[in-house]
Design an enzyme around this catalytic site. Structure first.
Site, PDB file in Angstrom:
ATOM      1  N   ARG A  22      53.836  -2.139   9.207  1.00 14.17           N
ATOM      2  CA  ARG A  22      54.164  -0.703   9.193  1.00 14.17           C
ATOM      3  C   ARG A  22      55.660  -0.501   8.906  1.00 14.17           C
ATOM      4  O   ARG A  22      56.040   0.483   8.268  1.00 14.17           O
ATOM      5  CB  ARG A  22      53.773  -0.039  10.510  1.00 14.17           C
TER       6      ARG A  22
ATOM      7  N   SER B 114      56.354   6.244  14.522  1.00 17.12           N
ATOM      8  CA  SER B 114      55.384   5.155  14.667  1.00 17.12           C
ATOM      9  C   SER B 114      54.939   4.588  13.322  1.00 17.12           C
ATOM     10  O   SER B 114      54.801   3.376  13.160  1.00 17.12           O
ATOM     11  CB  SER B 114      54.165   5.646  15.444  1.00 17.12           C
TER      12      SER B 114
ATOM     13  N   GLU C  21      45.449  15.801  11.106  1.00 19.39           N
ATOM     14  CA  GLU C  21      45.287  14.798  10.053  1.00 19.39           C
ATOM     15  C   GLU C  21      44.387  15.270   8.908  1.00 19.39           C
ATOM     16  O   GLU C  21      44.655  14.962   7.735  1.00 19.39           O
ATOM     17  CB  GLU C  21      44.735  13.503  10.656  1.00 19.39           C
TER      18      GLU C  21
ATOM     19  N   PHE D 234      42.989   7.817  12.894  1.00 23.85           N
ATOM     20  CA  PHE D 234      43.023   9.221  12.484  1.00 23.85           C
ATOM     21  C   PHE D 234      42.927   9.372  10.964  1.00 23.85           C
ATOM     22  O   PHE D 234      42.266  10.280  10.469  1.00 23.85           O
ATOM     23  CB  PHE D 234      44.304   9.881  12.985  1.00 23.85           C
TER      24      PHE D 234
ATOM     25  N   HIS E  60      48.744   0.900  12.620  1.00 22.55           N
ATOM     26  CA  HIS E  60      48.127   0.676  13.926  1.00 22.55           C
ATOM     27  C   HIS E  60      46.628   0.388  13.813  1.00 22.55           C
ATOM     28  O   HIS E  60      45.815   0.884  14.595  1.00 22.55           O
ATOM     29  CB  HIS E  60      48.376   1.872  14.848  1.00 22.55           C
TER      30      HIS E  60
ATOM     31  N   ASP F 183      46.912   0.621  23.736  1.00 28.56           N
ATOM     32  CA  ASP F 183      46.384   1.948  23.403  1.00 28.56           C
ATOM     33  C   ASP F 183      44.873   2.022  23.595  1.00 28.56           C
ATOM     34  O   ASP F 183      44.300   3.107  23.699  1.00 28.56           O
ATOM     35  CB  ASP F 183      46.730   2.311  21.953  1.00 28.56           C
TER      36      ASP F 183
ATOM     37  N   ARG G 147      50.607  -2.636  13.764  1.00 28.99           N
ATOM     38  CA  ARG G 147      51.670  -2.343  14.722  1.00 28.99           C
ATOM     39  C   ARG G 147      52.401  -3.615  15.143  1.00 28.99           C
ATOM     40  O   ARG G 147      53.608  -3.609  15.349  1.00 28.99           O
ATOM     41  CB  ARG G 147      51.064  -1.680  15.961  1.00 28.99           C
TER      42      ARG G 147
END
Length: 314
Positions: A10, A37, A58, A83, A109, A117, A167
């Site tokens: 990322r 993020s 989104e 998402f 992610h 998470d 991530r």
């Protein structure tokens, strides 16, 4: 010995977007209140006039991306994979895929390595969803070097692209002069005749380490990195299967609809072979440290080594 350099893909994504933004003024970047993020904040800092924060919406972001792309711009729309591929699937399918628009989806992610998470955010179905959309290119880079090359290749490609990014900081494995990234082409990391291991994403590094253990045991492993899951390198997959007869796929994704399924789709038509699909076995993830989760689901080097050995003994 110096520590191996680790970079999350990322981060590679965000840094490369900023570089591309300086080279091409047709690039717009959208995010859904996650610029820090997804690392699109790097682009935003340099080119605020070409960055749009769409808020926690989104589906709306994907519709906006489609609208901007329809004016001739290249749009990178970014959010967590859960998402981008999940919540916004209808808009990605109908507004972007159906219209064949020049939108690149930066989905960060992804996989269980999101860690604490938990299952709600650990998207392990995204490649299956995106593979099913006609004309959608699906890329899952293994490290910083491959991710940077993938983002640039996505920009050059005319049409929709799904970039699967992580991530977790991962080791760099493609730091050699002859490395070449080409959409739809796999990378042979080791030639062998006993068994073929085909891996994608962060699992490539784990497959490399598992291969080293297998080779030490006398197993001649044929190891392949498939960064483009769709379109997959059919010729390379068929050639490998014909040579070794047994094939193992490794992915941080459900075994339903991802890399393993893509490989089986090819082999059932062109080179029927025994295939072992290593991945998440039709279950949801759970909250926990990323490395511990990879170990639990046997996606680490030791888990891959164990499963390949069992497959060889069948």
């Amino acid at each position: 010995m110096s520590e191996v350099k680790r970079i999350a893909t990322r981060v590679s994504y965000g840094q490369t977007l900023a570089e591309l933004g300086a080279e091409h003024d047709d690039i717009f970047v959208l995010d859904a209140d996650l610029a820090a993020s997804t690392q699109t904040g790097i682009f935003k800092k340099v080119f605020p006039e070409r960055h749009i924060d769409c808020g926690i919406a989104e589906a709306n972001m994907m519709s906006m991306a489609a609208g901007i792309a329809s004016t001739g711009k290249t749009v990178f729309a970014s959010s967590f994979a859960m998402f981008a591929a999940g919540r916004a699937f209808e808009q990605v399918r109908n507004s972007i895929g159906y219209s064949k628009l020049n939108v690149k989806i930066g989905a960060t992610h992804a996989g269980v390595s999101v860690g604490e998470d938990g299952a709600s955010h650990q998207c392990i179905e995204d490649m299956a969803l995106m593979r099913a959309i006609p004309g959608m290119v699906v890329i899952s880079p293994a490290d910083d070097i491959e991710a940077r090359a993938a983002v640039r290749a996505a920009y050059e490609y005319e049409g929709p692209v799904y970039l699967r990014l992580g991530r977790l900081a991962v080791p760099i494995i493609n730091d050699h002069e002859d490395y070449k990234f080409e959409l739809g082409k796999g990378v042979v990391l080791r030639e062998g005749k006993d068994i073929t291991i085909i891996a994608t994403g962060l699992c490539v590094k784990e497959a490399v380490e598992a291969t080293e253990k297998l080779v030490a045991d006398g197993v001649d492993v044929n190891l392949i990195n498939i960064h483009t899951v769709k379109p997959i390198d059919e010729d390379l997959v068929v050639e490998a299967a014909k040579k070794t007869k047994k094939v193992v796929t490794v992915e941080e994704h459900t075994v339903i609809g991802g890399l393993g399924s893509a490989v089986c789709d090819v082999l059932c038509r062109k080179a029927p072979s025994q295939v072992l699909k290593i991945g998440i076995q039709d279950i949801f993830g759970e909250s926990g440290p990323a490395l511990e989760l990879l170990k639990k689901y046997e996606l680490d080097a030791e888990g891959i080594y164990k499963q390949v050995n069992a497959f060889l003994s069948e």
